[in-house]
Design an enzyme around this catalytic site. Structure first.
Site, PDB file in Angstrom:
ATOM      1  N   GLU A  13     -51.941  97.762 -50.732  1.00  0.00           N
ATOM      2  CA  GLU A  13     -50.519  97.877 -50.383  1.00  0.00           C
ATOM      3  C   GLU A  13     -50.346  98.419 -48.964  1.00  0.00           C
ATOM      4  O   GLU A  13     -50.991  99.404 -48.581  1.00  0.00           O
ATOM      5  CB  GLU A  13     -49.852  98.808 -51.399  1.00  0.00           C
ATOM      6  CG  GLU A  13     -48.579  98.286 -51.972  1.00  0.00           C
ATOM      7  CD  GLU A  13     -48.718  96.966 -52.746  1.00  0.00           C
ATOM      8  OE1 GLU A  13     -48.463  95.902 -52.144  1.00  0.00           O
ATOM      9  OE2 GLU A  13     -49.035  97.009 -53.944  1.00  0.00           O
ATOM     10  N   HIS A  14     -49.471  97.764 -48.205  1.00  0.00           N
ATOM     11  CA  HIS A  14     -49.226  98.089 -46.798  1.00  0.00           C
ATOM     12  C   HIS A  14     -50.519  97.986 -45.990  1.00  0.00           C
ATOM     13  O   HIS A  14     -50.735  98.731 -45.034  1.00  0.00           O
ATOM     14  CB  HIS A  14     -48.570  99.464 -46.629  1.00  0.00           C
ATOM     15  CG  HIS A  14     -47.107  99.451 -46.977  1.00  0.00           C
ATOM     16  ND1 HIS A  14     -46.112  99.455 -46.029  1.00  0.00           N
ATOM     17  CD2 HIS A  14     -46.477  99.394 -48.174  1.00  0.00           C
ATOM     18  CE1 HIS A  14     -44.928  99.433 -46.639  1.00  0.00           C
ATOM     19  NE2 HIS A  14     -45.118  99.378 -47.938  1.00  0.00           N
ATOM     20  N   THR A  15     -51.359  97.085 -46.377  1.00  0.00           N
ATOM     21  CA  THR A  15     -52.588  96.811 -45.621  1.00  0.00           C
ATOM     22  C   THR A  15     -52.475  95.483 -44.884  1.00  0.00           C
ATOM     23  O   THR A  15     -53.232  95.242 -43.961  1.00  0.00           O
ATOM     24  CB  THR A  15     -53.801  96.729 -46.575  1.00  0.00           C
ATOM     25  OG1 THR A  15     -53.428  95.922 -47.692  1.00  0.00           O
ATOM     26  CG2 THR A  15     -54.212  98.101 -47.063  1.00  0.00           C
ATOM     27  N   GLY A 103     -39.567  93.973 -56.018  1.00  0.00           N
ATOM     28  CA  GLY A 103     -40.903  93.998 -55.427  1.00  0.00           C
ATOM     29  C   GLY A 103     -41.783  92.868 -55.933  1.00  0.00           C
ATOM     30  O   GLY A 103     -43.007  92.967 -55.896  1.00  0.00           O
ATOM     31  N   SER A 106     -39.142  87.834 -54.441  1.00  0.00           N
ATOM     32  CA  SER A 106     -38.150  86.775 -54.619  1.00  0.00           C
ATOM     33  C   SER A 106     -37.868  86.099 -53.272  1.00  0.00           C
ATOM     34  O   SER A 106     -37.652  84.886 -53.217  1.00  0.00           O
ATOM     35  CB  SER A 106     -36.867  87.349 -55.217  1.00  0.00           C
ATOM     36  OG  SER A 106     -36.424  88.451 -54.463  1.00  0.00           O
ATOM     37  N   GLU A 139     -38.886  85.153 -41.873  1.00  0.00           N
ATOM     38  CA  GLU A 139     -38.463  86.478 -42.334  1.00  0.00           C
ATOM     39  C   GLU A 139     -38.486  87.497 -41.188  1.00  0.00           C
ATOM     40  O   GLU A 139     -37.576  88.299 -41.043  1.00  0.00           O
ATOM     41  CB  GLU A 139     -39.344  86.929 -43.506  1.00  0.00           C
ATOM     42  CG  GLU A 139     -38.810  88.181 -44.138  1.00  0.00           C
ATOM     43  CD  GLU A 139     -38.990  88.253 -45.645  1.00  0.00           C
ATOM     44  OE1 GLU A 139     -39.290  87.221 -46.282  1.00  0.00           O
ATOM     45  OE2 GLU A 139     -38.821  89.364 -46.167  1.00  0.00           O
ATOM     46  N   ASP A 151     -47.059  88.041 -49.160  1.00  0.00           N
ATOM     47  CA  ASP A 151     -46.205  87.418 -50.175  1.00  0.00           C
ATOM     48  C   ASP A 151     -46.117  85.907 -49.983  1.00  0.00           C
ATOM     49  O   ASP A 151     -46.267  85.123 -50.924  1.00  0.00           O
ATOM     50  CB  ASP A 151     -44.793  88.018 -50.127  1.00  0.00           C
ATOM     51  CG  ASP A 151     -44.821  89.542 -50.181  1.00  0.00           C
ATOM     52  OD1 ASP A 151     -45.873  90.096 -50.530  1.00  0.00           O
ATOM     53  OD2 ASP A 151     -43.797  90.159 -49.858  1.00  0.00           O
ATOM     54  N   TYR A 200     -39.485 100.911 -45.348  1.00  0.00           N
ATOM     55  CA  TYR A 200     -40.622 100.019 -45.093  1.00  0.00           C
ATOM     56  C   TYR A 200     -40.955 100.049 -43.604  1.00  0.00           C
ATOM     57  O   TYR A 200     -42.107 100.226 -43.206  1.00  0.00           O
ATOM     58  CB  TYR A 200     -40.283  98.593 -45.539  1.00  0.00           C
ATOM     59  CG  TYR A 200     -41.425  97.617 -45.384  1.00  0.00           C
ATOM     60  CD1 TYR A 200     -42.317  97.389 -46.426  1.00  0.00           C
ATOM     61  CD2 TYR A 200     -41.622  96.925 -44.186  1.00  0.00           C
ATOM     62  CE1 TYR A 200     -43.368  96.499 -46.289  1.00  0.00           C
ATOM     63  CE2 TYR A 200     -42.670  96.044 -44.035  1.00  0.00           C
ATOM     64  CZ  TYR A 200     -43.540  95.825 -45.091  1.00  0.00           C
ATOM     65  OH  TYR A 200     -44.588  94.950 -44.941  1.00  0.00           O
TER      66      TYR A 200
HETATM   67  C1  GLA Z   1     -43.820  93.762 -48.969  1.00  0.00           C
HETATM   68  C2  GLA Z   1     -44.135  92.924 -47.719  1.00  0.00           C
HETATM   69  C3  GLA Z   1     -45.620  92.583 -47.664  1.00  0.00           C
HETATM   70  C4  GLA Z   1     -46.487  93.837 -47.815  1.00  0.00           C
HETATM   71  C5  GLA Z   1     -46.026  94.668 -49.018  1.00  0.00           C
HETATM   72  C6  GLA Z   1     -46.741  95.988 -49.095  1.00  0.00           C
HETATM   73  O1  GLA Z   1     -44.031  93.000 -50.112  1.00  0.00           O
HETATM   74  O2  GLA Z   1     -43.387  91.732 -47.727  1.00  0.00           O
HETATM   75  O3  GLA Z   1     -45.922  91.896 -46.472  1.00  0.00           O
HETATM   76  O4  GLA Z   1     -46.499  94.583 -46.634  1.00  0.00           O
HETATM   77  O5  GLA Z   1     -44.644  94.915 -48.985  1.00  0.00           O
HETATM   78  O6  GLA Z   1     -48.062  95.809 -49.429  1.00  0.00           O
END
Ligand code: GLA
Length: 364
Positions: A13-15, A103, A106, A139, A151, A200
């Site tokens: 996550e957040h990588t 999360g 969508s 985006e 995503d 974020y």
């Molecule tokens: C959201 C962002 C992704 C990612 C996650 C965290 O889903 O769209 O790119 O950074 O948060 O892992």
């Protein structure tokens, strides 16, 4: 008609924007996009879920965002125009069942469904990774959220029955089969999550602050992907306390994600569960991207029969937890978790038993 799925991230996550590793799977919630040409020079985009339609003249798509659902499909069309494709008159109808603000991506599902449908109509030749980049650009540049590539990438490229270990540096990936007897149980805390919100973005800024501090000593560190725990021990004093904590999460999360993929491939589910637990608490305590409800959802799952591993999934600050559960126990797990969560928080959670699904495809 085309379908593009939402996703659940098993770990990492957040990588992604630190050019590190993630391991998501697509889920069986999706956006459907129906597309057909029209001859009156109009681009009509309809959102079935809202019962709303926007109509534009071809060649005159809006210059700026409207801050509503239309930004996602319009952003994609504009990026295709930037790539040199002429968007002809068309009707695009969107419908989806990916829970919003949970999360589960969508937005990526809408972007990828739009891109897949319209690319087919105009005969655009994008590879999977290129299509994902196109949607990410929509985006980042049009919708105005600083998301990474995870995503959109998994929504395009996922494979049924598999999670995907993605290297966000070069977009190479490895598929990791999810054993038949393991269920993906997704528990929605019902606390709204948003990537466009400030949290974020501010986390991302702190990650960048840490990267810069390390880069002053080691210029080869372009992203936290290149940094080590030792770097942080040596130079952590030259950044804010927050930056240091965020960086510790990202650096260790990269290691956990690669280890988790290995564990999944070797069917070492105990190790996978242990890594997921470690990842959750790192996300909660160091990255501070969890919330009381999500922490409760993870805690309450721990001693339920069948649990392999649980953690908060996605961008954070609410949304869903992902639970890997022995398939035979999934139904009981779901009702017990709902009950416990209600007793603890007073909130009626939605809990979905999902299946790892295929990436974007044509629907016959
Ligand atoms: C959201 C962002 C992704 C990612 C996650 C965290 O889903 O769209 O790119 O950074 O948060 O892992």
């Amino acid at each position: 008609m085309f379908a593009a799925p939402g996703r659940v991230n098993l770990i990492g996550e957040h990588t992604d924007y630190a050019e590190g590793f993630v391991m998501p799977a697509a889920i069986d919630f999706a956006t459907l996009a129906g597309v057909s040409p029209r001859t009156d020079g109009k681009v009509a985009i309809r959102a079935e879920n809202y019962g709303e339609e926007r109509v534009y003249e071809t060649g005159a798509l809006p210059q700026t965002r409207s801050r509503d659902w239309s930004d996602y499909p319009v952003g994609v069309l504009k990026m295709m125009e930037e790539d040199g494709y002429r968007i002809p008159g068309l009707s695009l109808t969107l419908w989806g069942d990916v829970p919003l603000g949970s999360g589960l991506s969508s937005s990526a599902a809408v972007e990828v469904a739009t891109a897949t449908a319209v690319a087919d109509l105009v005969n655009a030749k994008y590879t999977g990774p290129e299509l994902a980049r196109l949607c990410q650009r929509a985006e980042n540049q049009f919708v105005g959220s600083a998301c990474g590539i995870m995503d959109q990438f998994v929504s395009v490229n996922a494979r049924e029955g598999h999670a995907l270990l993605l290297d966000c540096r070069d977009l190479s990936y490895r598929l990791a089969p999810i054993p038949e007897d393991v269920a993906l149980v997704i528990a929605n805390t019902m606390v709204k999550h948003a990537v466009t919100g400030g949290e974020y973005t501010s986390r991302r800024a702190e990650v960048e602050e840490a990267t810069e501090a390390i880069r002053r000593h080691r210029p080869e560190v372009k992203f936290l992907r290149d940094a080590t725990v030792e770097d942080l021990e040596r130079w952590g004093g030259e950044m804010s306390e927050n930056a240091r904590k965020r960086a510790r999460h990202v650096i260790t999360e990269n290691q956990r994600t690669v280890a988790a993929a290995k564990a999944l491939i070797c069917k070492d589910l105990r190790e996978l569960g242990r890594l997921m637990a470690e990842a959750h608490w790192s996300y909660s305590r160091d990255f501070e991207a969890s919330c009381e409800e999500a922490d409760a959802m993870v805690e309450l799952a721990q001693d339920l029969p069948g649990l392999i591993g649980a953690r908060l999934t996605g961008g954070g600050f609410g949304g869903c937890t992902v639970n890997l559960v022995e398939a035979g126990s999934a139904e009981e797990f779901r009702s017990a978790l709902k009950e416990r969560y209600k007793a603890r928080t007073g909130i009626e959670a939605q809990v979905y038993i999902c299946h790892a699904s295929a990436g974007a495809h044509r629907v016959e």
